[in-house]
Design an enzyme around this catalytic site. Structure first.
Site, PDB file in Angstrom:
ATOM      1  N   GLY A 150       0.676  -1.072  -0.359  1.00 56.66           N
ATOM      2  CA  GLY A 150       0.235  -0.037  -0.170  1.00 56.66           C
ATOM      3  C   GLY A 150       1.168   0.970  -0.425  1.00 56.66           C
ATOM      4  O   GLY A 150       1.866   1.671   0.105  1.00 56.66           O
ATOM      5  N   LEU A 151       0.319   2.507   0.021  1.00 62.69           N
ATOM      6  CA  LEU A 151       1.060   3.643  -0.614  1.00 62.69           C
ATOM      7  C   LEU A 151       1.599   4.372   1.004  1.00 62.69           C
ATOM      8  O   LEU A 151       1.336   3.318   2.346  1.00 62.69           O
ATOM      9  CB  LEU A 151       0.127   4.800  -0.701  1.00 62.69           C
ATOM     10  CG  LEU A 151      -0.638   5.148  -1.673  1.00 62.69           C
ATOM     11  CD1 LEU A 151      -1.750   6.218  -1.718  1.00 62.69           C
ATOM     12  CD2 LEU A 151       0.546   4.926  -2.716  1.00 62.69           C
ATOM     13  N   ALA A 196      -0.060   4.228   4.713  1.00 64.21           N
ATOM     14  CA  ALA A 196      -1.629   3.406   4.767  1.00 64.21           C
ATOM     15  C   ALA A 196      -1.883   3.379   6.267  1.00 64.21           C
ATOM     16  O   ALA A 196      -2.823   2.179   5.893  1.00 64.21           O
ATOM     17  CB  ALA A 196      -1.311   2.594   3.275  1.00 64.21           C
ATOM     18  N   GLY A 197      -0.937   2.347   6.469  1.00 61.36           N
ATOM     19  CA  GLY A 197      -0.845   1.732   7.877  1.00 61.36           C
ATOM     20  C   GLY A 197      -0.011   0.198   7.857  1.00 61.36           C
ATOM     21  O   GLY A 197      -0.428  -0.735   8.662  1.00 61.36           O
ATOM     22  N   LYS A 198       0.937  -0.146   6.393  1.00 59.60           N
ATOM     23  CA  LYS A 198       1.463  -1.860   6.804  1.00 59.60           C
ATOM     24  C   LYS A 198       2.117  -1.791   7.947  1.00 59.60           C
ATOM     25  O   LYS A 198       1.898  -2.893   8.682  1.00 59.60           O
ATOM     26  CB  LYS A 198       2.162  -1.417   5.268  1.00 59.60           C
ATOM     27  CG  LYS A 198       1.592  -1.086   4.316  1.00 59.60           C
ATOM     28  CD  LYS A 198       2.199  -0.879   3.066  1.00 59.60           C
ATOM     29  CE  LYS A 198       3.355   0.366   2.747  1.00 59.60           C
ATOM     30  NZ  LYS A 198       3.025   1.269   3.220  1.00 59.60           N
ATOM     31  N   SER A 199       2.167  -0.886   8.091  1.00 59.41           N
ATOM     32  CA  SER A 199       3.655  -0.963   9.883  1.00 59.41           C
ATOM     33  C   SER A 199       2.688  -1.092  10.700  1.00 59.41           C
ATOM     34  O   SER A 199       3.850  -2.226  11.517  1.00 59.41           O
ATOM     35  CB  SER A 199       4.937   0.194   9.593  1.00 59.41           C
ATOM     36  OG  SER A 199       6.312  -0.095   8.455  1.00 59.41           O
ATOM     37  N   SER A 232       5.841  -1.525  -2.054  1.00 61.98           N
ATOM     38  CA  SER A 232       5.833  -2.943  -3.602  1.00 61.98           C
ATOM     39  C   SER A 232       4.494  -2.196  -4.678  1.00 61.98           C
ATOM     40  O   SER A 232       4.140  -3.042  -4.763  1.00 61.98           O
ATOM     41  CB  SER A 232       5.560  -4.293  -3.233  1.00 61.98           C
ATOM     42  OG  SER A 232       4.801  -4.213  -2.116  1.00 61.98           O
TER      43      SER A 232
END
EC number: 2.7.1.25
Length: 176
Positions: A12-13, A16-19, A86
């Protein structure tokens, strides 16, 4: 019976909240004693892929290298949580094909929300022209077409996102 490994790839951007999701998911899985490794895009770039830039070719190579490590760990029964922008669909699909046990999680938040959350000030710098080829600003992000899980971090709470992923892992037979 040997624990089956899996790569859980959060894409995701930036912002976005990935971590955030990765950290919470890792905590839940560790509490249940799953063998686990976290590969955070920022950490990987300072160690494993140092020297790569942000051209499409370098970004693809970055993802390829992360995928290589994921494949090694996954086939040895490890749950690998990847938190990486990615941005390109084709390389994500290439990595998925090599790993096999792969769950793609689209961490989806609108660009405007990601810019509001911009704790590192990257979007501001990209908008000012200080950072070139910044995903979402002057470089594309290609969302997954069929992710196993989509987390709408602008609409759902962290626990809801984590539980969606855990539910999918259970459905797919990865959880004992």
């Amino acid at each position: 019976m040997k624990q089956r490994g899996v790569t859980i790839w959060l894409t995701g951007l930036s912002g976005a909240g990935k971590s955030t999701i990765t950290e919470a998911l890792a905590q839940k899985l560790r509490e249940q004693d799953y063998p686990l490794e976290v590969l955070d895009g920022d950490v990987v770039r300072t160690n494993l892929t140092k020297g790569l830039g942000f051209s499409k070719e370098d970004r693809d190579e970055n993802i390829r290298r992360i995928g290589f490590v994921c494949n090694l760990l996954t086939r040895h029964g490890v749950f690998v949580l990847v938190s990486a922008i990615s941005p390109y669909r084709e390389i994500r699909e290439e990595v998925r094909g090599k790993i096999g046990d792969f769950v793609e999680v689209f961490v989806n938040a609108p660009l405007a929300v990601c810019e509001q959350r911009d704790v590192k000030g990257l979007y501001k710098r990209a908008r000012a022209g200080e950072i070139k080829s910044f995903t979402g600003i002057d470089d594309p992000y290609e969302p997954p077409l069929n992710p196993e899980v989509e987390c709408r971090t602008d609409l759902e709470e962290l626990d809801e996102s984590v539980n969606k992923i855990l539910h999918k892992l259970d459905q797919l037979g990865y959880l004992r």
